[in-house]
Design an enzyme around this catalytic site. Structure first.
Site, PDB file in Angstrom:
ATOM      1  N   ASP A  16       0.814  -1.244  -0.083  1.00  0.00           N
ATOM      2  CA  ASP A  16       0.237  -0.044  -0.147  1.00  0.00           C
ATOM      3  C   ASP A  16       0.801   1.162  -0.056  1.00  0.00           C
ATOM      4  OD1 ASP A  16      -2.332   1.657   0.536  1.00  0.00           O
ATOM      5  OD2 ASP A  16      -1.484   1.911   2.460  1.00  0.00           O
ATOM      6  N   ASP A  18      -0.034   5.022   1.075  1.00  0.00           N
ATOM      7  CA  ASP A  18      -0.160   6.107   2.161  1.00  0.00           C
ATOM      8  C   ASP A  18      -0.314   5.382   3.406  1.00  0.00           C
ATOM      9  OD1 ASP A  18      -0.651   8.799   1.007  1.00  0.00           O
ATOM     10  OD2 ASP A  18      -2.107   7.703  -0.209  1.00  0.00           O
ATOM     11  N   THR A 109      -2.499   1.159  -4.299  1.00  0.00           N
ATOM     12  CA  THR A 109      -2.980   2.024  -3.708  1.00  0.00           C
ATOM     13  C   THR A 109      -4.505   2.487  -4.080  1.00  0.00           C
ATOM     14  OG1 THR A 109      -2.813   4.505  -3.102  1.00  0.00           O
ATOM     15  CG2 THR A 109      -2.004   3.720  -5.289  1.00  0.00           C
ATOM     16  N   SER A 110      -5.264   3.098  -3.117  1.00  0.00           N
ATOM     17  CA  SER A 110      -6.621   3.677  -3.434  1.00  0.00           C
ATOM     18  C   SER A 110      -6.394   5.263  -3.917  1.00  0.00           C
ATOM     19  CB  SER A 110      -7.219   3.687  -1.966  1.00  0.00           C
ATOM     20  OG  SER A 110      -7.381   2.210  -1.804  1.00  0.00           O
ATOM     21  N   LYS A 141     -10.538  -1.284  -2.177  1.00  0.00           N
ATOM     22  CA  LYS A 141     -10.350  -1.819  -1.086  1.00  0.00           C
ATOM     23  C   LYS A 141     -11.606  -1.562  -0.036  1.00  0.00           C
ATOM     24  CE  LYS A 141      -5.497  -1.319  -0.960  1.00  0.00           C
ATOM     25  NZ  LYS A 141      -4.456  -0.531  -0.637  1.00  0.00           N
ATOM     26  N   ASP A 166      -1.317  -0.840   6.202  1.00  0.00           N
ATOM     27  CA  ASP A 166      -1.649  -0.119   7.593  1.00  0.00           C
ATOM     28  C   ASP A 166      -2.897  -0.028   7.988  1.00  0.00           C
ATOM     29  OD1 ASP A 166      -2.090   3.338   7.248  1.00  0.00           O
ATOM     30  OD2 ASP A 166      -1.990   2.187   5.621  1.00  0.00           O
TER      31      ASP A 166
END
Length: 220
Positions: A16, A18, A109-110, A141, A166
């Site tokens: 991921d 961030d 990543t989103s 996600k 995270d």
């Protein structure tokens, strides 16, 4: 650490972005605070819900009258792209990524691609060869789509991938993809209840590459 690091070898690592390899929390929360204030939301209650999920999904699930989630998410992305002065790498992330073979790791990543690229540059981190962003996965996600696509693009079976995450939504996505998970906690304000191995950052981690597979270990 809630459990020992995984002892098996993996074909590839998926990260991921961030909160996992960089911290953009201050930047993101400034933009979202301004937006939530304009919408009359309880900012303190709202902010914890924004992490690890696509912006458009965060807005959509609020069901605010007269709000276009796509337009609002676009405006938020533009605001966040202009506010990256305090985007920083997670401890040891740059060195850890540099130790990985280029074709054996990916970012999932989103964040939209443009924002993700700006944040990686601000944090001094490399662009990956395999880069799955908000535009690529059909479902965000906690659905596993992004991680499954990342594994496919690497040419590695999902069960042979180690995912670094995270946030609860990302952890759930990696679990649903059938991946082993390590949780990075540097940006956490409190302990996370998880059965997965947890580490603060990458400074005490090393990776062993034998020419065919990767193994995560503690730095000697």
């Amino acid at each position: 650490m809630t459990s020992a690091l995984p002892t098996r070898r993996f074909g590839g690592f998926l990260f991921d972005m961030d909160g996992t390899i960089l911290s953009s929390i201050a930047s993101a929360e400034r933009a979202w605070t301004d937006w939530a204030t304009r919408q009359g939301l309880d900012v303190d209650a709202f902010l914890p819900t924004i992490h690890g999920v696509q912006s458009v999904e965060t807005i959509r699930r609020l069901n605010l009258p007269g709000i276009d989630p796509v337009a609002e998410a676009h405006a938020l992305t533009e605001a966040e792209m202009l506010d990256v002065d305090d985007v920083v790498p997670i401890g040891g992330a740059a060195e850890f990524l540099a130790a990985l073979p280029a074709d054996r790791w990916a970012i999932v990543t989103s964040a939209p691609r443009r924002l993700a690229e700006v944040r990686l540059k601000a944090a001094g981190l490399p662009l990956p060869g395999v880069f799955v962003t908000a535009e690529d996965a059909e479902r965000s996600k906690p659905a596993p789509d992004g991680f499954l696509l990342g594994a496919k693009r690497l040419g590695i079976a999902p069960e042979d991938c180690l995912a670094f995450e995270d946030a609860p939504a990302g952890i759930a996505a990696a679990e649903a993809a059938g991946m082993t998970v390590v949780v990075i906690t540097e940006t956490h304000g409190h302990a996370m209840d998880t059965a997965h191995a947890t580490v603060t950052d990458y400074r005490d981690l090393a990776v062993e590459w034998d020419g065919a597979s990767l193994k995560l270990d503690h730095r000697i």
